[in-house]
Write a protein that holds these residues in place. Sequence first.
Motif, PDB file in Angstrom:
ATOM      1  N   SER B  56      27.025 -71.798  64.503  1.00  0.00           N
ATOM      2  CA  SER B  56      28.362 -71.207  64.449  1.00  0.00           C
ATOM      3  C   SER B  56      28.909 -71.263  63.034  1.00  0.00           C
ATOM      4  O   SER B  56      29.571 -70.333  62.568  1.00  0.00           O
ATOM      5  CB  SER B  56      29.308 -71.937  65.398  1.00  0.00           C
ATOM      6  OG  SER B  56      28.859 -71.811  66.717  1.00  0.00           O
ATOM      7  N   THR B  57      28.647 -72.357  62.356  1.00  0.00           N
ATOM      8  CA  THR B  57      29.138 -72.485  60.990  1.00  0.00           C
ATOM      9  C   THR B  57      28.568 -71.375  60.114  1.00  0.00           C
ATOM     10  O   THR B  57      29.289 -70.736  59.338  1.00  0.00           O
ATOM     11  CB  THR B  57      28.752 -73.862  60.422  1.00  0.00           C
ATOM     12  OG1 THR B  57      29.246 -74.878  61.300  1.00  0.00           O
ATOM     13  CG2 THR B  57      29.339 -74.063  59.044  1.00  0.00           C
ATOM     14  N   SER B 412      30.953 -79.084  67.203  1.00  0.00           N
ATOM     15  CA  SER B 412      30.381 -77.811  67.639  1.00  0.00           C
ATOM     16  C   SER B 412      30.653 -77.643  69.129  1.00  0.00           C
ATOM     17  O   SER B 412      30.938 -78.605  69.836  1.00  0.00           O
ATOM     18  CB  SER B 412      28.888 -77.791  67.366  1.00  0.00           C
ATOM     19  OG  SER B 412      28.211 -78.502  68.373  1.00  0.00           O
ATOM     20  N   GLY B 414      28.875 -77.050  71.816  1.00  0.00           N
ATOM     21  CA  GLY B 414      28.081 -77.816  72.757  1.00  0.00           C
ATOM     22  C   GLY B 414      28.460 -79.285  72.751  1.00  0.00           C
ATOM     23  O   GLY B 414      28.496 -79.937  73.794  1.00  0.00           O
TER      24      GLY B 414
END
Lengths: 303, 536, 344, 344
Positions: B56-57, B412, B414
Amino acid sequence: ESAESGGSGGGDGDQPYIAIVSKGFQHQFWQAVKQGAEEAAAEHDVRVTFEGPETETDVDQQIQMLTTALDKNPDAIALAALDSQAAAPLLERAQSSDIPVIAFDSGVDSDIPVTTAATDNTAAAAEAAKHMAEAIDGSGKIAIVAHDQTSSSGRDRRDGFVGYMEANEPDIEIVDTQYGGGDQLKSTDIANAMIEANPDLAGLYGTNEGSAVGVVNAVKEKDVVDSVTIVGFDSSKAQLDAIREGTEFGAVTQNPVGIGRETVEAAVKALAGEDLPETIDTGFYWYDKDTIDSEEIKPNLYE
Amino acid sequence: MTAQTLTDTTATDSPLLELRGISKSFPGVRALDDVELTLHGGEVLGLIGENGAGKSTLMKILSGIHPPDAGRIAINGREVEILTPKAAETLGVTIIHQEFNLASDLSVAQNIFLGREPRSLGMFVSDATLNRRAAALLERVGVDLDPRTRVGDLTVAGQQMVEIAKALSVQSDILIMDEPTAALNDAEVAALHDIIRGFVSPTTGVIYISHRMEELKRITDRITVLRDGQYVGTVDTPDTELRTVIAMMVGREITAAQEPAPAHIDAAAPPALEVEGLSTKRLLREVSFSVRRGEILGFAGLMGAGRTEVARAVIGADPHTSGTIRLDGTPVRIASPAAAAAAGIGYLSEDRKHLGLLLDRSVADNIALSSLPRLSTAGFVRTGAIREAAHAAVDTLRIKTPSIGQQVKNLSGGNQQKVVIGKWLLHDSGVLIFDEPTRGIDVGAKEEIYALLQSLAEQGKAIIVISSELPEILRLCHRVAVMSEGRLAGTLDAAEASQESIMELATAHTQAIVHDTPQPTDTRDRGGPRHEHHDH
Amino acid sequence: MSTTTTETRAAGPAAPGEPPQGTGLLGRLRSSLQQMLAFVSLIVLFIFFTVANPDFASVSNISGILLATAVIGILALGTTFVIITGGIDLSIGTGMTLCSVMVGVFLTYWGLPLWVGVLGGIAFGALIGLVNGSVISFLGIPPFIATLAMMMVAQGLALVISGTKPIYFTETPGFFNVAMGRSIPGLVIPNAVIIMFIAAIIAWVLLSRTVFGRYTFSIGSNAEATALSGINVRRWQVIVYTVAGCFTGLAGVIMASRLSSAQPGQGMGYELEAIAAVIIGGTSLQGGKGSIIGTVIGALIMSVLTNGLQIMSIPQEWQKVVVGVVILIAVFVDMVRRKRQEST
Amino acid sequence: MSTTTTETRAAGPAAPGEPPQGTGLLGRLRSSLQQMLAFVSLIVLFIFFTVANPDFASVSNISGILLATAVIGILALGTTFVIITGGIDLSIGTGMTLCSVMVGVFLTYWGLPLWVGVLGGIAFGALIGLVNGSVISFLGIPPFIATLAMMMVAQGLALVISGTKPIYFTETPGFFNVAMGRSIPGLVIPNAVIIMFIAAIIAWVLLSRTVFGRYTFSIGSNAEATALSGINVRRWQVIVYTVAGCFTGLAGVIMASRLSSAQPGQGMGYELEAIAAVIIGGTSLQGGKGSIIGTVIGALIMSVLTNGLQIMSIPQEWQKVVVGVVILIAVFVDMVRRKRQEST
Ligand SMILES: Nc1ncnc2c1ncn2[C@@H]1O[C@H](COP(=O)(O)OP(=O)(O)OP(=O)(O)O)[C@@H](O)[C@H]1O
Ligand SMILES: Nc1ncnc2c1ncn2[C@@H]1O[C@H](COP(=O)(O)OP(=O)(O)OP(=O)(O)O)[C@@H](O)[C@H]1O
Ligand SMILES: [Mg+2]
Ligand SMILES: [Mg+2]
């Protein structure tokens, strides 16, 4: 605790310093007091500061100001106490530091002040009542727009008026008393509602400058200038205009400039060690269309 | 659509997108370390990695949300700087975020066109126009949503659909999808894949992030793997076994998912939780089921079938109009989630961001939240005990965080999910309801969570798992309750349960109705707001 | 990923509020040093006024400043809890006045013993808070409206009960010493100040060491998630407002004692000052974030500013302008400091 | 954030402010009928006072009520935008006063033509809003602090500029008619009321029909998502505060005109009344939700209440109590109504 600097504090070389703590600072009345105090200060070569709380109910804020004023080690203190009992401990502190205290505007319930330069609000309100009664021929309904419910000036000006009517005018009925905080807009709306609720209203009394101007506004807005007699308090351009054009019948003024002057002069005398009378009556004056420009009244009015 | 190797790239035939040497650090975390990625025109590139690997980053850097600490970005061979979301949009990069970014007080249509409203006279917008356009778009995308619905009233799956529609409403060359299917079931996933195939052309490409391996196998052309913020490699999907990819991703071999082998349940054991004739004003009609100690009961069904609604009604988060709930045989009145927790029922929400987490509190605070009475003495919290519990959860669930004091919003997706799970593992309740527990959790961790759930069951807890992933249900559950249109369509034993039998039950009711009225939209229209979200 | 275990032990960036900090002595020292820096604006102001006017730093003036902080400070302490839950309490100003009046009723009208009056005032504050909290959580009225209504009701009742006149504590002369006595021999600081600091310590313990404090934060951070975690949010909300009410009651007692009277017309506007102190102290109106030490500093900044400008004899109309601008700067400096601290 | 889960599923209007309602004529009719129901509390109050005192429903008293609503109403209109973004504006009361004073400066001190004075007053309001908005969005100061600072600065400047004396409009006698003239022949309602309604219509169009309004809602609903949608949130925030400032300026002009003077000491406390009107009208302090019609109704409820109780000559201390309680009930009724409406 302030022994070493007791007599010479406040900076500014050796000019004596007088701290004035009043009941307010935004209203015209207090600005006029301030003006008188500053004039007298200039004449006598002393330094003054002038402070007051936002409203006349802010006792705590005034006590705070008085505390700070004492910490500035003034040579004298002038106080228009909102509540004399609340101020008593601080007055004792002033006394123990050898700071003379001048009471002004209203008395302080204590023997500490060296003198009191004050108006008798109750008597002044009775004077207003007397003229109101005359103007409406001793009968009819009257409503009061007061500036404040809890402060001493608010109560005295209401009670002095009501007291006079009750004692002397059996045919005059006070139908309503409400409080607009001296805010012109709020006072206008209150007076509007009073006129609606009492179509046969004969008179309206405003207990300070903002209340009186509010009443004048309402009477104009409701177009009842002819049937409602207005009696006011204090002085301002709006009120003077209203009196000149006949909308307002008359008002009581207290010579605030004079109060300011007398107060500072009394402080100067006290510093010089002169004897002072216990009370200095700064007086009040009824004025109306006829006397508004007279030599006696004119100096007591301000815009 | 044959994949090219990196070395093939020449100046004239430059890739659609090229990232080189991208690095990014957050306080205490090196999220990305010299990462590279190449996307060619006409391809779907899978991006995988464990939770917290940096996927995602990387995508946020690409869409102008985070500036990179180092590295170069080139689009069609031209080096670019992407400093704001607006800049990304101008460059033709569009992203579907993992965590939804919708204004929940606005309608579906208003959200889809937010920032790109058709205007008249430069300032006036017309909702009628917006609704019309949105309806057209939603239809093209195959989403059954009323454009006038307030987004906050949608289910998580519905919100996901809005995100997708919003992204597709923009003309873009590079479409990034960060776990678009985490909240979707198979039918919807298939629909989405059709959309993706329709989107891809020789001048456009898609980056597709998912933890669902079969999906990657189906839709992607190549897969890039990240591990711990580092680039591991890129493989061609058709030539690669999934287990190889998984091995690249976790750095070791993982034993293949075991066949469903739930432990034997004592059929005579009394039920821990019995629900009989549960109905709600909106949707549920006479739902009855029970779950025994040591049993894992699955809830399957299509999106909007009412599974979440059952759970919320049981724990008293929503009122029910009729029905009885018995715990260990005694009827109980549960009027609020607090009462449910006190009675020993825990509920893990499907919507972690809005209903599960205190985003601006620490990992430790979140984990301890449900269990504070146990972690305190005479009203005073025992910080030591909390720290210990938090460390234990971080270790068992392998939550990737620089410290237990880290704010959850910095984890994150998750790992955030793991924090919610950790909270309920710590809570000492006899009945646990998990709504989409593995949403956004990576393959390796999923197996561990399954094992955890199984061991909880073995300890004698009654467990309900609501899931849109059929393999998960089949893998985990002793029995499967299948919902359809607010009713319980049937309950299957592990032996009878299969993808086919479940789907048959799930659609049984729908098919009966679907011919005369467009039922799903209707249900939505009638309902009030679903839950209010606070987005700041 | 076994590295996580080692990482987690190292103190990361501070979470909001009173976070679980580093365990070691060193970690604690560092974190408390960082908190000290929150004083920056306050210290700068202090130095400035001391240089501008030597009277400012006199023992008696400092004691005066602390005394001036007492009432607003105590009000602000209670409001901190409310604001952290994402609520607001507008009734603290006039509620305090009503409590003063009730102390007057207890002591002067009913002639009860002094300690009953003091505790009665605090209990009455709790009652006001209980009503606020119940209206907010059981009727679901927004806190702004509920406490605005209470603001008016309390103001009206204070006037009605007192008959619109001040009530003097003629029956209990010792009452003045509750706030203004000097319990610690040799110390010029009056009791009110000591009471404020004790109240601050109690508030700090409540907020950072108890389950109550945790729930206060988590309700403000996400009320729905908190409820779904099995916490009775409504009940805890009522408790939060009730606790805030206790502080209101205490402020009323101090106020009455200091003025030797219950002044029924006062109180309006104090709520704004108290809320300002809380927010200057870094607590967020959005809820979920805040600290007691911040509130104390916020309240001190406000009273140092007011006092300093009065001591310097700045004309009153200019004082307003200066206070406004300085508050802006103080908050801005504090924000920059926090950002810097986070990124290191 | 104070709502708990059980409530939230049922509470809250269907969609923001002026929601995308039924498209057909029928749908519109239905939705506007539902909106009419928001009047419920207002109508009940109205009937009650009419029965209690027949003078209440007289044409001249109703015109008086509307006139009394004008200033607060206009302030509330502007603040509605700010509150929908999740912000707050405490500077509107004294800001309005400062604008009055500036009108005095323009017309009386500088002798500018009347229309310049009026527009100048509004423009000065916009300037105040611009400063507020810039401080909030570019320095990142919380709105509460930024506008609190502006509240004090404006109050101070009003006193400084006017020399703490009222400014009379001696040079422009026609100025009085701006608010108090009757432009529509045969109508007893003064211009101020007509101006308020025009302002309300403008505000309504801005909020529900323009991009500006759309972004106002979306910033309040989710500022981050709005920014990620490519919208320059900071710039729009500045615009929102500036627009609110225009309304403040307009209120200042009306106020000055009605009083035939600029009164520099007034204005404090008006902000609370205006914010209360907004919130009674159903706008949420959390942002994202609100409507102009709600604000107008909220302002009317406040002035009908005040006027009605004054007409009935209820003692003022009791008026406060009654106003507080009635506001609670009105908001509660409105909430129940909305809930019922939703579940049908
Ligand atoms: N704003 C932030 N502040 C601090 N740390 C962050 C921030 N954003 C991400 N991180 C950290 O960076 C690392 C990478 O996070 P990222 O969200 O990219 O993971 P991911 O690969 O998308 O994982 P998932 O599969 O769980 O979504 C994580 O350790 C995370 O905690
Ligand atoms: N407040 C509400 N307003 C409108 N519709 C609602 C509301 N709550 C639920 N619904 C609708 O009711 C149906 C049931 O929702 P529920 O969340 O229980 O479904 P689900 O089976 O959990 O499916 P999923 O979570 O996959 O969407 C859905 O169609 C949903 O859109
Ligand atoms: Mg991710
Ligand atoms: Mg669901």
